[in-house]
Design a protein around this motif. Structure first.
Motif, mmCIF file in Angstrom:
data_model
loop_
_atom_site.group_PDB
_atom_site.id
_atom_site.type_symbol
_atom_site.label_atom_id
_atom_site.label_comp_id
_atom_site.label_asym_id
_atom_site.label_seq_id
_atom_site.Cartn_x
_atom_site.Cartn_y
_atom_site.Cartn_z
ATOM 1 N N PRO A 56 0.815 -1.256 -0.032
ATOM 2 C CA PRO A 56 0.086 -0.091 -0.105
ATOM 3 C C PRO A 56 0.762 1.341 -0.014
ATOM 4 C CG PRO A 56 -0.141 -0.926 2.227
ATOM 5 C CD PRO A 56 0.861 -2.005 1.408
ATOM 6 N N PRO A 57 0.269 2.432 -0.447
ATOM 7 C CA PRO A 57 1.047 3.629 -0.832
ATOM 8 C C PRO A 57 1.481 3.961 0.663
ATOM 9 C CG PRO A 57 -1.136 3.971 -1.391
ATOM 10 C CD PRO A 57 -1.208 2.395 -1.272
ATOM 11 N N GLU A 58 0.777 3.529 1.704
ATOM 12 C CA GLU A 58 1.146 4.271 3.125
ATOM 13 C C GLU A 58 2.380 3.620 3.619
ATOM 14 O OE1 GLU A 58 -3.276 4.202 2.647
ATOM 15 O OE2 GLU A 58 -1.709 2.693 2.170
ATOM 16 N N ILE A 59 3.433 3.071 2.830
ATOM 17 C CA ILE A 59 4.513 2.735 3.023
ATOM 18 C C ILE A 59 5.592 3.878 3.294
ATOM 19 C CG2 ILE A 59 5.508 2.363 0.727
ATOM 20 C CD1 ILE A 59 6.944 -0.231 2.104
ATOM 21 N N GLY A 60 4.906 4.994 2.553
ATOM 22 C CA GLY A 60 5.864 6.253 2.405
ATOM 23 C C GLY A 60 5.943 6.823 3.743
ATOM 24 N N ALA A 61 5.132 6.577 4.658
ATOM 25 C CA ALA A 61 4.994 7.184 6.166
ATOM 26 C C ALA A 61 6.148 6.661 7.135
ATOM 27 C CB ALA A 61 3.625 6.939 6.708
ATOM 28 N N MET A 62 6.588 5.351 6.530
ATOM 29 C CA MET A 62 7.681 4.570 7.387
ATOM 30 C C MET A 62 9.116 5.224 7.292
ATOM 31 S SD MET A 62 6.452 0.793 6.615
ATOM 32 C CE MET A 62 7.749 0.000 7.823
ATOM 33 N N THR A 63 8.911 6.628 7.836
ATOM 34 C CA THR A 63 10.064 7.450 7.709
ATOM 35 C C THR A 63 11.336 6.960 8.402
ATOM 36 O OG1 THR A 63 9.695 8.403 9.736
ATOM 37 C CG2 THR A 63 8.568 9.451 7.646
ATOM 38 N N SER A 64 11.538 5.902 9.334
ATOM 39 C CA SER A 64 12.855 5.488 9.543
ATOM 40 C C SER A 64 13.282 4.298 8.547
ATOM 41 C CB SER A 64 12.597 5.014 11.069
ATOM 42 O OG SER A 64 12.347 5.986 11.938
ATOM 43 N N CYS A 86 10.635 7.384 1.612
ATOM 44 C CA CYS A 86 11.218 6.682 2.839
ATOM 45 C C CYS A 86 12.811 7.056 2.528
ATOM 46 C CB CYS A 86 11.362 5.263 2.769
ATOM 47 S SG CYS A 86 9.581 4.721 2.796
ATOM 48 N N ARG A 87 13.380 8.245 2.840
ATOM 49 C CA ARG A 87 14.632 9.023 2.625
ATOM 50 C C ARG A 87 15.624 8.302 3.132
ATOM 51 N NH1 ARG A 87 13.014 11.861 -1.337
ATOM 52 N NH2 ARG A 87 11.460 13.505 -1.125
ATOM 53 N N ASN A 88 15.328 7.423 4.251
ATOM 54 C CA ASN A 88 16.582 6.693 4.647
ATOM 55 C C ASN A 88 16.667 5.285 4.067
ATOM 56 O OD1 ASN A 88 17.062 8.732 6.824
ATOM 57 N ND2 ASN A 88 15.413 7.995 7.875
ATOM 58 N N LEU A 89 15.893 4.987 3.068
ATOM 59 C CA LEU A 89 15.963 3.638 2.425
ATOM 60 C C LEU A 89 17.126 3.544 1.706
ATOM 61 C CD1 LEU A 89 14.596 0.924 2.277
ATOM 62 C CD2 LEU A 89 13.216 1.858 0.325
ATOM 63 N N THR A 90 18.146 2.718 2.073
ATOM 64 C CA THR A 90 19.359 2.465 1.455
ATOM 65 C C THR A 90 19.715 1.097 0.811
ATOM 66 O OG1 THR A 90 20.621 2.504 3.080
ATOM 67 C CG2 THR A 90 20.284 4.669 2.307
ATOM 68 N N ARG A 91 18.815 0.217 1.386
ATOM 69 C CA ARG A 91 19.220 -1.361 1.091
ATOM 70 C C ARG A 91 17.801 -1.772 0.662
ATOM 71 N NH1 ARG A 91 22.143 -0.024 5.526
ATOM 72 N NH2 ARG A 91 20.848 -1.212 6.771
#
Length: 116
Positions: A56-64, A86-91
């Motif tokens: 779901p698009p709500e994954i975008g709220a998982m900020t960590s 998800c700006r911290n998503l690197t892996r």
């Protein structure tokens, strides 16, 4: 939803919802509930081997969120644009064979007739 409530209450940094379910229950899960937006402390989301067909698009709220593991989720062929929030998503671990098939066992394309 109970697993999400528990993860939020305990401040889980890793969320593996499918490991808590029986094989029969796992087969029935084809999407995550919008409540995943509440998982703001989760750094690693593990969906290894799921039957999910959508996130779901709500994954975008998982900020960590730093790591996303949908590896070998054979029915999951796209991710919502909101995951870019998800700006911290690197892996991330995604199986290209699960997404596009294994060229070794994939049936060939049908022959195309050639007209003079």
């Amino acid at each position: 939803m109970e697993l999400i409530d528990e993860a939020v209450a305990d401040g889980h940094e890793e969320f593996r919802p499918l490991t808590e379910l029986s094989p029969e229950e796992r087969r029935q899960v084809i999407t995550l509930p919008p409540g995943i937006a509440r998982l703001t402390a989760v750094r690693h989301l593990v969906l290894y081997g799921s039957n999910l067909v959508r996130i779901p698009p709500e994954i975008g709220a998982m900020t960590s969120l730093e790591e996303f593991t949908p590896y070998t989720s054979h029915w999951l062929h796209w991710f919502p644009y909101e995951i870019t929030r998800c700006r911290n998503l690197t892996r991330s671990t995604v199986s290209t064979r699960a997404l596009f098939g294994n060229y070794k066992v994939r049936p060939p394309l049908p022959a195309v007739p050639v007209f003079p």
